[in-house]
Design a protein around this motif. Structure first.
Motif, PDB file in Angstrom:
ATOM      1  N   THR A 150       0.750  -1.106   0.018  1.00  0.00           N
ATOM      2  CA  THR A 150       0.011   0.114  -0.030  1.00  0.00           C
ATOM      3  C   THR A 150       0.686   1.152  -0.075  1.00  0.00           C
ATOM      4  O   THR A 150       1.827   1.351   0.789  1.00  0.00           O
ATOM      5  CB  THR A 150      -0.905  -0.017   1.233  1.00  0.00           C
ATOM      6  N   ASP A 178      -0.180  -0.653  -3.987  1.00  0.00           N
ATOM      7  CA  ASP A 178      -1.570  -0.908  -4.215  1.00  0.00           C
ATOM      8  C   ASP A 178      -2.224   0.693  -3.790  1.00  0.00           C
ATOM      9  O   ASP A 178      -1.658   1.518  -3.355  1.00  0.00           O
ATOM     10  CB  ASP A 178      -1.927  -1.789  -3.024  1.00  0.00           C
ATOM     11  N   ASP A 179      -3.557   0.826  -4.142  1.00  0.00           N
ATOM     12  CA  ASP A 179      -4.114   2.182  -3.629  1.00  0.00           C
ATOM     13  C   ASP A 179      -3.503   3.192  -4.105  1.00  0.00           C
ATOM     14  O   ASP A 179      -3.331   4.356  -3.440  1.00  0.00           O
ATOM     15  CB  ASP A 179      -4.598   1.876  -2.250  1.00  0.00           C
TER      16      ASP A 179
HETATM   17 MG    MG Z   1      -5.669  -1.785   0.368  1.00  0.00          MG
END
Ligand code: MG
Ligand code: C2E
Ligand code: MG
Ligand code: MG
Length: 271
Positions: A150, A178-179
């Motif tokens: 993340t 991620d994200d």
């Molecule tokens: Mg996440």
């Protein structure tokens, strides 16, 4: 009267805070033994190649059923991180995901498996060796494994993260951010960390029909300029699929295709 209102408001606040803490402690007590009690399991959500419509990879997502109640991962992962269970749980997830990946590759030999990792795992200098050992133990090919990190993680001890990511990549695995777009350091993260995929956060995908299109387009162009492949998360509509396809986004993931799904139900989709 004014005073009474103030007082009862404080009372309500205390009560809900107390309830929240009680729940957290209950989760902590159960989570400690959740692996041994077989309360944890994985589901898998496909990542689709935009140009072929085929399943390229699956993301392993952890589930916890406690006394019949499904506890959301965003809640129990935070508890695991806070109380020091995340390393053992994360290692269990990795092993299970590799074993499942090995079984699923019988139906699709090129299938990739993505696994979410927490900051505490990545800051642990033993982690790259544990990943290598897990690959060896399970026989899952390194190049088929992708670890999702993340973006907010990158606010931490940068030197150590860069070094551990370098060691992870030496084992032959891939790494994703991620994200993407939810942290504060997005663009410098792309420059400083050697990753393979950038997953654009679903909030940007959902804002595409209300002005977010330019953001998604800009992010995917910058990612491409760094040679990162782009994944769009949370694709729910045909219109989003159409827009993302026209922008040249290579991979799509979301309820439009499949929700997170148990392994046995996924097999027919892999053929
Ligand atoms: Mg996440
Ligand atoms: P994530 O890694 O960003 O995973 C994507 C989340 O979006 C998943 O939620 C997935 O079910 C959901 N999702 C996918 N497509 C759609 C869509 O089209 N619409 C909507 N509304 N949602 C969609 P989930 O499974 O609840 O997981 C939440 C987060 O918990 C994950 O976000 C990840 O950060 C964390 N997590 C899950 N499993 C693990 C794990 O094994 N280890 C760690 N460290 N974190 C995990
Ligand atoms: Mg993820
Ligand atoms: Mg995500």
């Amino acid at each position: 009267n004014q005073k009474r209102t103030e007082k009862s408001r404080v009372g309500i606040f205390d009560e809900s805070l107390r309830e929240q803490l009680m729940r957290e402690l209950r989760l902590r007590d159960h989570l400690e033994n959740a692996i041994h009690r077989h309360e944890l399991f994985l589901v898998f959500q496909p990542i689709i190649a935009t140009n072929t419509g085929r399943i390229e990879a699956v993301e392993a997502l952890l589930r916890w059923q406690l006394d019949g109640e499904m506890i959301p991962p965003d809640e129990f992962i935070a508890v695991a991180e806070q109380y020091g269970f995340i390393r053992s749980i994360g290692l269990w997830v990795l092993g299970e995901a590799c074993l499942a990946g090995k079984r699923m590759q019988k139906h699709n030999p090129e299938l990739g498996v993505s696994v979410n990792v927490s900051i505490q795992q990545l800051l642990d200098d033993d982690f790259p060796d544990e990943v290598a050992a897990t690959l060896k133990r399970t026989g899952f090919p390194a190049h088929s494994l992708d670890l999702e990190i993340t973006e907010s993680l990158f606010a931490h001890d940068k030197k150590r993260l860069i070094e551990n990511i370098r060691r992870l990549k030496q084992t032959g695995i891939q790494v994703s951010i991620d994200d993407f777009g939810t942290g504060y350091s997005s663009l410098s993260v792309m420059q400083e960390f050697d990753v393979d995929y950038v997953k654009i956060d679903r909030s940007f995908i959902w804002s595409m029909d209300t002005g977010g299109r330019a953001i998604v387009e800009a992010v995917s162009q910058i990612a491409a300029s760094f040679n990162y492949k782009v994944v769009a998360e949370g694709v729910e509509t045909e219109e989003q699929r159409r827009l993302l396809t026209n922008m040249g986004v290579e991979y799509l993931q979301g309820y439009l295709f499949l929700p997170p799904t148990p392994e046995d139900e996924l097999i027919p989709h892999l053929l």
